[in-house]
Design an enzyme around this catalytic site. Structure first.
Site, PDB file in Angstrom:
ATOM      1  N   ASP A   1       4.183 -12.150 -13.712  1.00 27.32           N
ATOM      2  CA  ASP A   1       3.960 -10.955 -12.896  1.00 27.32           C
ATOM      3  C   ASP A   1       4.695  -9.804 -13.567  1.00 27.32           C
ATOM      4  O   ASP A   1       5.522  -9.990 -14.457  1.00 27.32           O
ATOM      5  CB  ASP A   1       4.427 -11.198 -11.448  1.00 27.32           C
ATOM      6  CG  ASP A   1       3.756 -10.236 -10.467  1.00 27.32           C
ATOM      7  OD1 ASP A   1       3.083  -9.284 -10.921  1.00 27.32           O
ATOM      8  OD2 ASP A   1       3.914 -10.427  -9.248  1.00 27.32           O
TER       9      ASP A   1
ATOM     10  N   ASP B   1       0.586  -2.880 -11.268  1.00 22.29           N
ATOM     11  CA  ASP B   1      -0.242  -2.271 -10.227  1.00 22.29           C
ATOM     12  C   ASP B   1       0.617  -1.513  -9.228  1.00 22.29           C
ATOM     13  O   ASP B   1       1.846  -1.644  -9.220  1.00 22.29           O
ATOM     14  CB  ASP B   1      -1.076  -3.356  -9.521  1.00 22.29           C
ATOM     15  CG  ASP B   1      -0.229  -4.528  -9.037  1.00 22.29           C
ATOM     16  OD1 ASP B   1       0.653  -4.969  -9.795  1.00 22.29           O
ATOM     17  OD2 ASP B   1      -0.429  -4.996  -7.901  1.00 22.29           O
TER      18      ASP B   1
ATOM     19  N   GLY C   1      -0.584  -6.613  -2.275  1.00 19.54           N
ATOM     20  CA  GLY C   1      -0.146  -5.812  -1.130  1.00 19.54           C
ATOM     21  C   GLY C   1      -0.228  -6.535   0.202  1.00 19.54           C
ATOM     22  O   GLY C   1      -0.235  -5.903   1.255  1.00 19.54           O
TER      23      GLY C   1
HETATM   24  N1  GUN Z   1       3.560 -10.066  -5.659  1.00 14.78           N
HETATM   25  C1  GUN Z   1       3.331  -9.982  -4.341  1.00 14.78           C
HETATM   26  N2  GUN Z   1       2.485  -8.966  -4.072  1.00 14.78           N
HETATM   27  C2  GUN Z   1       2.165  -8.400  -5.251  1.00 14.78           C
HETATM   28  C3  GUN Z   1       1.308  -7.300  -5.615  1.00 14.78           C
HETATM   29  O1  GUN Z   1       0.683  -6.645  -4.792  1.00 14.78           O
HETATM   30  N3  GUN Z   1       1.232  -7.036  -6.965  1.00 14.78           N
HETATM   31  C4  GUN Z   1       1.919  -7.762  -7.901  1.00 14.78           C
HETATM   32  N4  GUN Z   1       1.773  -7.438  -9.183  1.00 14.78           N
HETATM   33  N5  GUN Z   1       2.722  -8.772  -7.561  1.00 14.78           N
HETATM   34  C5  GUN Z   1       2.833  -9.093  -6.253  1.00 14.78           C
END
Ligand code: GUN
Length: 645
Positions: free
Chosen positions: A86, A121, A187
């Site tokens: 992430d 994002d 989100g």
């Molecule tokens: N982890 C939990 N929610 C989100 C999100 O909306 N975007 C990203 N990149 N990681 C997350």
């Protein structure tokens, strides 16, 4: 994404990464590289196929960064399977700071060898204004666009949009059209944390329906076992979960139907990997680190046990029933399930023609199941096109499917009127008595007077009040010798109308076709015209399997490209020998194709070369690039008689 099994929007698929193929649906456990409680290798033994970790944390921490840059992220966390990273979006949402930019973050993930790279994002909260959420969608899309995606590289492009359905739709379409090969729904953590599962239903469904089906959908943060079945039912392929360790730290244990506190527990469940290794008391007395590790193991096992069952249910074709039973484990889940029922109009397009599992009817809420919605739409149209005297048979006078070819059949053939059978608090034309799900049902027989009355009013509204008779005394008909119609012929036409569209029945089965019944069961079997088999009615679901001759009659009656897929001429040659149709050779197709229904395969000149069963709905066909689109069972150059199937 390659499709392995499908049940409505739910699917078992294969997703290829540089470090191996992942079979979905699955959960990627979150690994905090600073604090590894359970090693990824052990996670594998509990059921994990891949893991997710955070590139932002790695980059910010000197020791981790240096090692990751030198040896790669797989070496950093000692895991040789697929790793998703992430971007730090979530940290920036929680802590508000972000010292890196999108390109830099993506580049870092590339350098450390991540298999699935996430762009930076913009996290939209559920209570963000429309304007904020819209800007976040636009900005997230332009960040996706600024990334050049290399060959074989998988970039995750999150679908944001807060609670605004039109924005979720827009985000899903934009991200699908981009080079993102993986679509997380973002989100949503605040909604998951506050149990607003009903809002998640709308978000997930809107995202899935408007996304490219060849790209997997991931629900960011949605790894609690109790919400997995409903999410998969709506088309989610991937989840991630940090909850297994977060809950463990708080002495909380995941179960497939909820969460329990260790302190309130009497015994550990037998399915837990820590059963027999600890007693509850021993766990409570253990050092906190040991307890956290043990409970983490338990929690991961709960997650993967549920995933396993969900996959089994997809294979068994009864995930809906499973999700329905899960929905009863918590009122908020049930509220979400009811929301799914409200969105049945959207689900009908993905509903298969039939399922191998029998249909479970509980009460009037089952009438909202997409299969029953499709049936009720058919009945309405059937009555609209047959506006004549309509008799409702007494309940139980004739169970659809029970072969009492006696007085009712006699009446049917002498009087030209509609006969409706009360069935599951509604009415169905008697002609459909053998067809899924009318006969293939297990019903509670719970009567809902209000629904029943409403359904009757609906019939009266279509037919005209004076023309609908309940419990009508049948006139003495023994003096009538003339038959006005043939029950079996009307029956096969009605089934064909349901299966192929209104008015196809008559074109497919003209007057003069011959109906052969099974000597053993009395059921309808083959339909012939001039000694050629047009179709065979299947005993198990009462629908037809077509021959090429039958398919040609439909082709002549239904405007192009209705009920067909058109393939390249090379493929046509291959399919004409009986080989399956691959997605990538389809040039045009009917968007209304129903999954598992008969589908006609034609060449570029609309010549029928084969007929088979669609593996997905027309809504999905155009998206898939690998795998089988139509499993052919009869073709112009094959010698096998399809009735011998
Ligand atoms: N982890 C939990 N929610 C989100 C999100 O909306 N975007 C990203 N990149 N990681 C997350």
């Amino acid at each position: 994404m390659e499709l392995v099994h499908r049940d409505g929007l739910a699917r078992i698929g294969k997703f290829k990464t540089k470090h191996g193929v992942i079979e979905t649906p699955t959960v990627l456990p979150v690994i905090n590289p600073n604090k590894i409680t359970i090693t990824p290798e052990e996670m594998k033994s509990l059921g994990a196929q891949g893991i997710i970790t955070n590139s932002y944390i790695i980059r910010r921490t000197d020791a981790l960064r240096e090692k990751a840059l030198k040896d790669g992220v797989h070496s950093l966390v000692s895991f040789d399977g697929p790793i998703m990273t992430d971007s730090g979006t979530f940290q920036s949402y929680v802590y508000g700071d972000m010292e890196y930019d999108n390109r830099g973050i993506v580049d870092f993930q590339r350098k450390i060898g991540s298999d699935i790279i996430t762009i930076l994002d913009i996290f939209s909260k559920p209570d963000d204004t429309y304007g904020m959420a819209r800007d976040a969608v636009d900005e997230t899309y332009s960040r996706m666009r600024e990334i050049e995606v290399g060959d074989g590289e998988i970039i995750a492009g999150p679908v944001q949009g807060s609670v605004y359905q039109d924005l979720r739709e827009k985000a899903a379409r934009l991200m699908s059209s981009s080079d993102a090969g993986y679509l997380p729904v973002g989100g949503v953590v605040p909604l998951l944390e506050s149990y607003q599962y009903d809002k998640l239903v709308d978000i997930v469904l809107t995202a899935r329906m408007n996304s490219d089906f060849s790209k997997p959908i991931h629900l960011f943060g949605g790894g609690h076992p109790m919400f997995l079945a409903i999410s998969v039912l709506l088309g989610v392929d991937f989840f991630d979960s940090a909850s297994y360790v977060k809950y463990a730290r708080d002495g909380r244990m995941l179960y497939p139907d909820g969460t329990r506190d260790l302190v309130k527990l009497r015994t550990l469940p037998r399915w837990s990997p820590i059963y027999g290794k600890y007693t509850v008391k021993e766990l409570l007395d253990a050092e906190s680190e040991e307890r956290t590790a043990a409970l983490s193991r338990h929690n991961l096992a709960a997650i993967f046990m549920e995933i396993n069952e969900i996959k089994e249910r997809i294979f068994q074709n009864n995930l809906w029933q499973y999700a329905e039973s899960r929905a009863r484990s918590h009122p908020y889940l049930y509220r979400a399930f009811r929301r799914i029922l409200e969105r049945n109009g959207d689900l009908v397009g993905f509903e298969p023609l039939y399922r191998k599992a029998s249909f479970h009817y509980y009460d009037s809420y089952s009438n909202s199941h997409p299969t029953l919605k499709r049936l009720s739409e058919f009945t309405e149209r059937f009555l609209t096109e047959n506006r004549k005297e309509t008799v409702i048979l007494p309940f139980g006078s004739r169970n659809p499917g029970k072969r009492d070819y006696g007085i009712i059949r006699d009446i049917y053939e002498k009087y030209d009127m509609n006969l409706l059978v009360p069935w599951c608090n509604t009415y169905v034309p008697i002609e459909l008595e053998d067809t899924y799900p009318i006969e293939q049902i297990i019903s509670s027989d719970i009567t809902d007077e209000r629904l029943h009355r409403n359904e009757l009013l609906k019939v009266e509204k279509i037919i005209g009040k004076g023309w609908v008779f309940e419990k009508k005394e049948m006139k003495d008909h023994s003096d009538i010798t003339e038959k006005s119609r043939n029950f079996n012929l009307e029956k096969i036409r009605a089934v064909a109308d349901l299966q192929f569209g209104h008015s196809v029945g008559k074109a497919l089965f003209p007057d003069g076709c011959r109906i052969i019944t099974s000597r053993a069961t009395g059921r309808l079997r083959n339909i012939l015209l001039n000694d050629q088999i047009l179709a065979t009615m299947r005993a198990q679901d009462g629908f037809f399997t077509l021959t090429v001759a039958g398919a040609e009659r439909i082709r002549d009656a239904v405007e192009y490209p209705g009920l067909r897929v058109s393939v390249t001429d090379d493929s046509a040659e291959y399919n004409s020998k009986g080989f399956n149709v691959f997605f990538k050779f389809i040039t045009e197709y009917d968007r209304g194709i129903v999954a598992s229904n008969e589908t006609i395969v034609v060449d570029s000149k609309d010549n029928v070369v084969a007929v088979g069963r669609a593996s997905v709905s027309g809504r999905e066909i155009g998206d898939y690039r690998s795998g089988v689109a139509v499993k052919t069972h009869h073709s112009i150059k094959s010698i096998k008689d399809p009735s011998e199937e």
